[in-house]
Structures are given as C-alpha cells and as structure tokens.
Write a protein that holds these residues in place. Structure first.
Motif, PDB file in Angstrom:
ATOM      1  N   ASP A 188       0.800  -1.228   0.000  1.00  0.00           N
ATOM      2  CA  ASP A 188       0.000   0.000   0.000  1.00  0.00           C
ATOM      3  C   ASP A 188       0.830   1.274   0.000  1.00  0.00           C
ATOM      4  N   THR A 189       2.166   1.147  -0.175  1.00  0.00           N
ATOM      5  CA  THR A 189       3.000   2.343  -0.253  1.00  0.00           C
ATOM      6  C   THR A 189       3.659   2.427  -1.622  1.00  0.00           C
ATOM      7  N   TYR A 190       3.862   3.647  -2.055  1.00  0.00           N
ATOM      8  CA  TYR A 190       4.492   3.839  -3.367  1.00  0.00           C
ATOM      9  C   TYR A 190       5.912   3.286  -3.372  1.00  0.00           C
ATOM     10  N   SER A 191       6.645   3.460  -2.286  1.00  0.00           N
ATOM     11  CA  SER A 191       8.036   3.014  -2.256  1.00  0.00           C
ATOM     12  C   SER A 191       8.152   1.505  -2.458  1.00  0.00           C
ATOM     13  N   ASP A 192       7.256   0.737  -1.827  1.00  0.00           N
ATOM     14  CA  ASP A 192       7.290  -0.715  -1.994  1.00  0.00           C
ATOM     15  C   ASP A 192       6.892  -1.114  -3.407  1.00  0.00           C
TER      16      ASP A 192
ATOM     17  N   VAL B 240       4.292  -1.375 -18.096  1.00  0.00           N
ATOM     18  CA  VAL B 240       4.171  -1.615 -16.658  1.00  0.00           C
ATOM     19  C   VAL B 240       2.692  -1.765 -16.330  1.00  0.00           C
ATOM     20  N   PHE B 241       2.359  -2.761 -15.493  1.00  0.00           N
ATOM     21  CA  PHE B 241       0.975  -2.897 -15.055  1.00  0.00           C
ATOM     22  C   PHE B 241       0.936  -3.151 -13.550  1.00  0.00           C
ATOM     23  N   ILE B 242      -0.121  -2.661 -12.910  1.00  0.00           N
ATOM     24  CA  ILE B 242      -0.335  -2.847 -11.479  1.00  0.00           C
ATOM     25  C   ILE B 242      -1.807  -3.161 -11.268  1.00  0.00           C
ATOM     26  N   MET B 243      -2.126  -3.859 -10.181  1.00  0.00           N
ATOM     27  CA  MET B 243      -3.516  -4.182  -9.919  1.00  0.00           C
ATOM     28  C   MET B 243      -3.738  -4.479  -8.443  1.00  0.00           C
TER      29      MET B 243
ATOM     30  N   THR C 159       8.895   6.057 -14.675  1.00  0.00           N
ATOM     31  CA  THR C 159       8.081   7.127 -15.265  1.00  0.00           C
ATOM     32  C   THR C 159       6.654   6.657 -15.492  1.00  0.00           C
ATOM     33  N   LEU C 160       6.499   5.435 -16.007  1.00  0.00           N
ATOM     34  CA  LEU C 160       5.170   4.894 -16.247  1.00  0.00           C
ATOM     35  C   LEU C 160       4.436   4.646 -14.930  1.00  0.00           C
ATOM     36  N   LEU C 161       5.143   4.119 -13.937  1.00  0.00           N
ATOM     37  CA  LEU C 161       4.513   3.843 -12.648  1.00  0.00           C
ATOM     38  C   LEU C 161       4.017   5.139 -11.998  1.00  0.00           C
ATOM     39  N   ASN C 162       4.796   6.201 -12.108  1.00  0.00           N
ATOM     40  CA  ASN C 162       4.388   7.489 -11.525  1.00  0.00           C
ATOM     41  C   ASN C 162       3.043   7.943 -12.074  1.00  0.00           C
ATOM     42  N   ALA C 163       2.835   7.670 -13.370  1.00  0.00           N
ATOM     43  CA  ALA C 163       1.591   8.115 -13.998  1.00  0.00           C
ATOM     44  C   ALA C 163       0.394   7.256 -13.584  1.00  0.00           C
ATOM     45  N   MET C 164       0.640   6.025 -13.131  1.00  0.00           N
ATOM     46  CA  MET C 164      -0.447   5.103 -12.785  1.00  0.00           C
ATOM     47  C   MET C 164      -0.773   5.080 -11.298  1.00  0.00           C
ATOM     48  N   TRP C 165       0.167   5.466 -10.469  1.00  0.00           N
ATOM     49  CA  TRP C 165       0.020   5.299  -9.023  1.00  0.00           C
ATOM     50  C   TRP C 165      -1.223   6.006  -8.482  1.00  0.00           C
ATOM     51  N   ARG C 166      -1.983   5.274  -7.704  1.00  0.00           N
ATOM     52  CA  ARG C 166      -3.125   5.831  -6.986  1.00  0.00           C
ATOM     53  C   ARG C 166      -2.997   5.410  -5.532  1.00  0.00           C
ATOM     54  N   GLY C 167      -2.934   6.370  -4.618  1.00  0.00           N
ATOM     55  CA  GLY C 167      -2.771   6.057  -3.206  1.00  0.00           C
ATOM     56  C   GLY C 167      -4.050   5.553  -2.568  1.00  0.00           C
ATOM     57  N   GLY C 168      -3.935   5.099  -1.315  1.00  0.00           N
ATOM     58  CA  GLY C 168      -5.107   4.648  -0.587  1.00  0.00           C
ATOM     59  C   GLY C 168      -5.612   3.291  -1.008  1.00  0.00           C
ATOM     60  N   ARG C 169      -4.792   2.511  -1.714  1.00  0.00           N
ATOM     61  CA  ARG C 169      -5.191   1.187  -2.178  1.00  0.00           C
ATOM     62  C   ARG C 169      -4.156   0.146  -1.757  1.00  0.00           C
ATOM     63  N   SER C 170      -4.584  -1.124  -1.692  1.00  0.00           N
ATOM     64  CA  SER C 170      -3.669  -2.232  -1.408  1.00  0.00           C
ATOM     65  C   SER C 170      -3.449  -3.002  -2.700  1.00  0.00           C
ATOM     66  N   TYR C 171      -2.213  -2.967  -3.176  1.00  0.00           N
ATOM     67  CA  TYR C 171      -1.917  -3.590  -4.456  1.00  0.00           C
ATOM     68  C   TYR C 171      -1.568  -5.063  -4.272  1.00  0.00           C
ATOM     69  N   PHE C 172      -2.029  -5.856  -5.228  1.00  0.00           N
ATOM     70  CA  PHE C 172      -1.933  -7.316  -5.186  1.00  0.00           C
ATOM     71  C   PHE C 172      -0.817  -7.841  -6.084  1.00  0.00           C
ATOM     72  N   LYS C 173      -0.552  -7.135  -7.188  1.00  0.00           N
ATOM     73  CA  LYS C 173       0.393  -7.648  -8.185  1.00  0.00           C
ATOM     74  C   LYS C 173       0.921  -6.500  -9.024  1.00  0.00           C
TER      75      LYS C 173
ATOM     76  N   PRO D 100     -15.055   0.940  -4.860  1.00  0.00           N
ATOM     77  CA  PRO D 100     -14.255   2.007  -5.488  1.00  0.00           C
ATOM     78  C   PRO D 100     -12.747   1.822  -5.344  1.00  0.00           C
ATOM     79  N   LEU D 101     -12.296   0.981  -4.413  1.00  0.00           N
ATOM     80  CA  LEU D 101     -10.856   0.818  -4.219  1.00  0.00           C
ATOM     81  C   LEU D 101     -10.248  -0.209  -5.181  1.00  0.00           C
ATOM     82  N   ARG D 102     -11.085  -0.908  -5.899  1.00  0.00           N
ATOM     83  CA  ARG D 102     -10.561  -1.834  -6.903  1.00  0.00           C
ATOM     84  C   ARG D 102      -9.955  -1.039  -8.051  1.00  0.00           C
ATOM     85  N   TYR D 103      -8.755  -1.443  -8.466  1.00  0.00           N
ATOM     86  CA  TYR D 103      -8.048  -0.624  -9.461  1.00  0.00           C
ATOM     87  C   TYR D 103      -7.029  -1.474 -10.208  1.00  0.00           C
ATOM     88  N   SER D 104      -6.927  -1.240 -11.492  1.00  0.00           N
ATOM     89  CA  SER D 104      -5.856  -1.835 -12.294  1.00  0.00           C
ATOM     90  C   SER D 104      -5.504  -0.861 -13.401  1.00  0.00           C
ATOM     91  N   ALA D 105      -4.257  -0.856 -13.787  1.00  0.00           N
ATOM     92  CA  ALA D 105      -3.806   0.076 -14.823  1.00  0.00           C
ATOM     93  C   ALA D 105      -2.621  -0.512 -15.558  1.00  0.00           C
TER      94      ALA D 105
END
Length: 418
Positions: A258-262, A290-293, A327-341, A301-306
C-alpha cells in the motif's frame, strides 16, 4: 535416409528436481506449489495417487488427513532451470542435435544413429538418470508430432518402461484406431469437437480425412498435423533457439502493498530481472510496459488496475529500463489502495546494437555498467550486485515458506558430504 525424431520428457519435473537432492523423498508424495505458495503445479506419482489435483489450493488441501505425508515445496525456479540445462548437456553428449521445447521437454534428431532406436532411447534415459537423477520418458517417430504422441504413450503405459517407438508404419497403423483424436499434439478441445462432428473420433479417422476438408476446418496448421501423422515431416528440428517476442516478469505480492516506495521497488526488481534475461539473449528492447492491480476479488471504489506502455530508444541497460518503468509507474500510481500484483513487459526485441548508434542519445556507460553487473553476478551468484532501487529486504516478495536450497547454483547451499 528416413528421419527419426525423439521427444524426451522429464516425469513430474519440478518434483523430480526436489527428489534428486533429497533421497528421503524417493518414495514420498511430493507437490510443488505456484508462486506465493498458491496451488499445486507439479505432483509426483505418489501425490497423484493420493488425489492431489493440478491447481489444488494449498491452504484448502494440505490439512486433509490422507495428505499428512506429502512433502510440499515452494517453486525453486533457479534449481529447475539449472537442472534443465544439465539434462540438455547430457543429451548433447550423446546425440548430434537437441532442440529444447520447454523446461522439461527436448526434441532429438536420431537420424542415422547406428544403434536400434529402442535401445538408444533406453540408453538416453539411463544417461540422464545417472547424471541428473531425473526420470524421463522417450517417444520416437518419423516426425515431431508422432514422437510427441509416442512420448505420451510411454508416460501412460508403465509396461513400455519409459520408451515408445512409433518409427514403424505398421505399429502406428495398429495403434491409431484406438487413440482419440484429442491425443494429438496441437489439437485442443474445440478442434477435437469440430473433428468429431466431421466423423473423426480417432487418429485413424483424422488421418483418412480428405486433406481439403482438414485445411478448411483447421487451416494450414491442421494440414501439417495430418501430414505429420502420416509420416511426412513438416516441422524440422530447430538448431537455434528462436528469439522471444517479448519478456514478461510479474509476481503476486506476499502481502498487500500500500505504499508507493514498496510498489516502485517491486517494479524495479522485476525490471532488473528482465534486463538480465534481455542481455543473456543478446537482445535490446524498444517498448516498455508496466501494469499494477489490486486484488481482483475486491469490489467497490478501491478496486483498481492500470497498464501503460511507451516506445523508447532500443536499449538493454537495466538502469535505462528502470528509469522508463518508473516514469510509467508514476503516472499510474493511486494512493489509498492495497496492491496485489505488479509486472513489466519488454517488447520490440531486436539484436543488441542493431539500431543506429550514431543517433543514440543513450549514455554508453549505462550499458557497460549493466554488463559489469552481469559479470559480477555470474561469478559470485545472482543478486550479488543489484540496483539499489530494486530493494534489499523486499518485504513484498512472494511467500516461499517451503523453498528448498539452490543446490547447483549457490555455493552456500550446495550439499556437503561427510
């Protein structure tokens, strides 16, 4: 001279790799789990007999009373990859041409070998078992498709002692009427149903179909399969490994991130691994994705993938690739979520140095630094030198609570003899 192909296939390969270094497991049921210790992806014969199915979730089945003696292992891909390399080396010492088909399957060209085919195949099995302790089955035939079919029969029929020879047409003619058309390599369920609607229930029926009907129903791929089953070789042995169309590295996290650094650390670590693969094959990449989900089971509303991608100047530098991925990750990052993959993909692959270097704006020192990093890791072990951005502790890493040792690639984890 008639062509002779063979396919050698390791039995329950991942499990066999674990058993090879632990004699106490020789007769025990063994199961290897997917990333994050999720589900069964390899089962020994003993585990199959106990009812462990492919894809069974570990957290649901490991407490079943009948499975109390099962030895469960996390995936150890470093060990499995090196054991595959060892099998390849053993085979290269005995036959002139070997084509790796997958991590546990290799095609062989036995054309012109002086030894009778059944004896030669038995000797190859014995050589692989003696050097690597990995049991195998071998199928032989005049084409790759028939060799694959023969291998399937060798694995299913214990009376064959791991070897099936279908080089003789009379033997194939006796077997084809008793084998379902779905047993053919390359015929999936949808194509099997289509062939059955055309009256082709067995391989013999498929071979007798008019070639025009097969081509209309299955295109040129079906026509080649039919010709191969008739003994006409259409798929030659490749003596060079084809270049991949892309490189993908992705993992589910061992815990929610749930943190950008991780999340950035995970993306950089994946890109570091992709850069190693890229340079090992002498390639450079022209596109980065780059993809995150979040967890796909989440709702609301907290479900997210990009997923984002961009075209870059062709490079094999880990440091340049990490910069583009960040650079790509910076554009996709959304805080307040728990990322799975998270994962990365490299595309537009071409031989390294094939682009116009005169017009390049890349720093040549970046490419050189990546190669130095590879050399140090090759000498002292993977992970000896890594970009700091890819992390040290990596608390997000997939769960591997049952990971065996890297017996063949890490000097600290080699077996010791007293």
């Amino acid at each position: 001279m008639a062509r002779v192909f063979a396919l050698i296939d390791a039995n329950s390969f991942y499990c066999s790799c674990e058993k090879a270094f632990q004699p106490a497991l020789r007769d025990r049921p063994v199961v290897v789990l997917s990333n994050n210790d999720g589900c069964a992806i390899s089962r020994s014969a003993e585990a199959k007999a106990l009812g462990v199915e492919m894809g069974d979730a570990w957290h649901l089945v490991h407490r079943r009373p009948e499975l109390r003696d099962v030895a469960w292992f996390s995936s150890n891909y470093t060990l499995y990859g090196d054991m595959s390399r060892r099998i390849f080396q053993v085979l290269c010492e005995h036959v002139p041409h070997v084509e790796p088909y997958s991590i546990d399957e290799m095609f062989l060209d036995l054309t012109g070998m002086p030894q009778p085919i059944p004896e030669l195949c038995a000797d190859l099995r014995e050589a692989v078992d003696r050097i690597t302790k990995i049991p195998t089955c071998v199928g032989a035939g005049p084409t790759k498709v028939i060799a694959k079919l023969a291998n399937r029969l060798a694995k299913k029929d214990p009376t064959m002692n791991g070897v099936c020879d279908l080089t003789q047409e009379s033997v194939r003619a006796a077997l084809y009427p008793h084998l379902p058309v779905g047993a053919v390599w390359g015929i999936g369920r949808a194509q099997e149903a289509r062939l059955q609607s055309m009256g082709a229930n067995t391989i013999a029926d498929f071979v007798r179909l008019p070639a025009r009907m097969v081509r209309q129903a299955m295109s040129v791929t079906g026509a080649r399969l039919q010709a191969e089953l008739q003994g006409v070789s259409c798929l030659p042995l490749s003596e060079t490994v084809p270049s991949p169309k892309g490189i993908t590295v992705s993992r589910s996290f061992g815990r929610p991130v749930d943190t950008y650094s991780d999340l950035r650390e995970a993306v950089c670590a994946h890109m570091t691994r992709a850069g190693e693969k890229l340079r090992a094959q002498g390639l450079q990449a022209e596109t980065v994705t780059v993809f995150i989900m979040t967890n796909p089971r989440d709702t609301g509303p907290l479900r997210y993938s990009a997923q984002l991608n961009r075209t870059i100047e062709p490079t094999s530098s880990t440091f340049e690739l990490i910069r583009e991925a960040t650079t790509l990750l910076n554009a996709m990052w959304r805080g307040g979520r728990s990322y799975f993959k998270a994962g990365i993909m490299l595309g537009g692959l071409s031989p390294a140095g094939s682009s116009n270097q005169l017009l390049s704006v890349r720093n040549p020192r970046s490419e050189a630094a990546s190669k130095v990093m590879d050399a140090l890791n090759a000498r002292f072990g993977r992970g000896t030198v890594i970009p700091l951005s890819s992390g040290i502790k990596r608390t997000w890493s997939p769960r591997s609570s049952m990971l065996s040792r890297r017996y063949t690639t890490s000097i600290e984890e080699m077996l010791t003899v007293r």
